[in-house]
Motif scaffolding. Structure first.
Motif, mmCIF file in Angstrom:
data_model
loop_
_atom_site.group_PDB
_atom_site.id
_atom_site.type_symbol
_atom_site.label_atom_id
_atom_site.label_comp_id
_atom_site.label_asym_id
_atom_site.label_seq_id
_atom_site.Cartn_x
_atom_site.Cartn_y
_atom_site.Cartn_z
ATOM 1 N N HIS A 83 0.967 -1.032 0.058
ATOM 2 C CA HIS A 83 -0.064 -0.110 0.121
ATOM 3 C C HIS A 83 0.995 1.261 0.057
ATOM 4 N N TRP A 84 0.647 2.148 -0.755
ATOM 5 C CA TRP A 84 1.372 3.410 -0.945
ATOM 6 C C TRP A 84 1.732 4.255 0.096
ATOM 7 N N VAL A 85 0.723 4.212 1.309
ATOM 8 C CA VAL A 85 0.931 5.130 2.426
ATOM 9 C C VAL A 85 1.969 4.476 3.254
ATOM 10 N N LEU A 86 1.797 3.194 3.492
ATOM 11 C CA LEU A 86 2.717 2.281 4.277
ATOM 12 C C LEU A 86 4.273 2.208 3.695
ATOM 13 N N PHE A 87 4.168 2.025 2.345
ATOM 14 C CA PHE A 87 5.281 1.924 1.441
ATOM 15 C C PHE A 87 6.129 3.053 1.668
ATOM 16 N N HIS A 88 5.492 4.172 1.461
ATOM 17 C CA HIS A 88 5.981 5.582 1.368
ATOM 18 C C HIS A 88 6.535 6.118 2.659
ATOM 19 N N ALA A 89 6.033 5.194 4.028
ATOM 20 C CA ALA A 89 6.853 5.483 5.423
ATOM 21 C C ALA A 89 8.257 4.761 5.437
ATOM 22 N N THR A 90 8.621 4.038 4.383
ATOM 23 C CA THR A 90 9.977 3.480 4.611
ATOM 24 C C THR A 90 11.050 4.229 3.762
ATOM 25 N N TYR A 91 10.782 5.548 3.338
ATOM 26 C CA TYR A 91 11.739 6.310 2.809
ATOM 27 C C TYR A 91 13.051 6.760 3.753
ATOM 28 N N GLY A 92 12.808 6.827 5.030
ATOM 29 C CA GLY A 92 13.944 7.108 5.958
ATOM 30 C C GLY A 92 13.427 7.298 7.442
ATOM 31 N N MET A 93 14.097 7.935 8.038
ATOM 32 C CA MET A 93 13.731 7.968 9.400
ATOM 33 C C MET A 93 12.990 8.924 9.911
ATOM 34 N N VAL A 94 12.254 9.568 9.051
ATOM 35 C CA VAL A 94 11.118 10.479 9.345
ATOM 36 C C VAL A 94 10.049 9.510 9.789
#
Length: 182
Positions: free
Chosen positions: A127-138
C-alpha cells in the motif's frame, strides 16, 4: 494457473516479500533523505540518560512525544550510519518487512487461511501509504507504532486461545509501547 500452483503449495507468502524487495530497490537513493524532519532528529541527539528521561515526560520542540525515535536515532542510527542515507532506508525497509510479516501472522490467526493472510500481507506491504513510510527515519515513529500495535493484537489473540495468563500482560505492554513511540 500460476496463482493456483502457489496457493496450493503455500508459497504465495514469498511473492509478498519478493514484491517488497523489487519495489523497495528505489528507496536507496538520497532523494528524500535530507528534509527538515530528518535533520531535526539528527541534530537533537540524546546525550545522557537524564536527557532520555526528560523525553519521557516532555514534548520536543515540535510538540511531538517520540522518545523511542530519539533513542534509536541517537544510539543506533547516527553512530552506525552517520549521514549515509542507505542505513536509514535499510532500517525502515526492514521494519516494514517485519510489520508485513506480523500482518500476515495476524490475518492467518484471525481467518485461519494462508491464502487470505498472504493477500492481506501483500496489500499491507505494498500500500502506497505504508510503503512511502519506508523512505527514511522521518516515519520511524509510524513504523514503530504499527509494529507494537500488531504485536499487541497478536498477543491479545493468543491470550484468547491460551489458558495461561502471560499473553494478556504482554498485549497490554505492547499496547502501551505503541503510545511511547508515537
Amino acid at each position: 494457473m500460476i496463482f493456483r500452483k502457489y496457493r496450493q503449495t503455500g508459497n504465495i507468502t514469498s511473492w509478498v516479500f519478493v514484491s517488497l524487495f523489487v519495489c523497495g530497490v528505489s528507496l536507496f537513493s538520497s532523494r528524500f533523505f535530507f528534509n527538515s524532519d530528518t535533520i531535526f532528529y539528527i541534530a537533537r541527539r540524546i546525550g545522557s540518560l537524564a536527557d532520555a528521561a526528560n523525553l519521557l515526560f516532555h514534548y520536543d520542540d515540535r510538540a511531538n512525544f517520540r522518545p523511542l525515535t530519539y533513542g534509536i536515532a541517537s544510539w543506533l542510527l547516527v553512530p552506525v550510519g552517520g549521514l549515509h542515507p542507505w542505513v536509514y532506508h535499510l532500517l525502515a525497509a526492514l521494519i516494514h518487512c517485519l510489520n508485513t510479516y506480523l500482518a500476515f501472522l495476524l490475518a492467518r490467526r484471525l481467518t485461519g487461511q494462508k491464502t487470505t493472510a498472504s493477500l492481506t500481507a501483500y496489500f499491507f506491504g505494498l500500500h502506497w501509504v505504508l510503503f512511502h513510510a519506508t523512505y527514511g527515519m522521518v516515519c520511524l515513529p509510524d513504523l514503530s507504532y504499527v509494529f507494537f500495535a500488531l504485536l499487541s493484537l497478536l498477543a491479545l489473540c493468543r491470550s484468547r486461545e491460551s489458558d495461561t495468563f502471560l499473553w494478556l500482560p504482554l498485549s497490554l505492554m505492547a499496547f502501551l509501547a505503541a503510545f511511547v513511540v508515537v
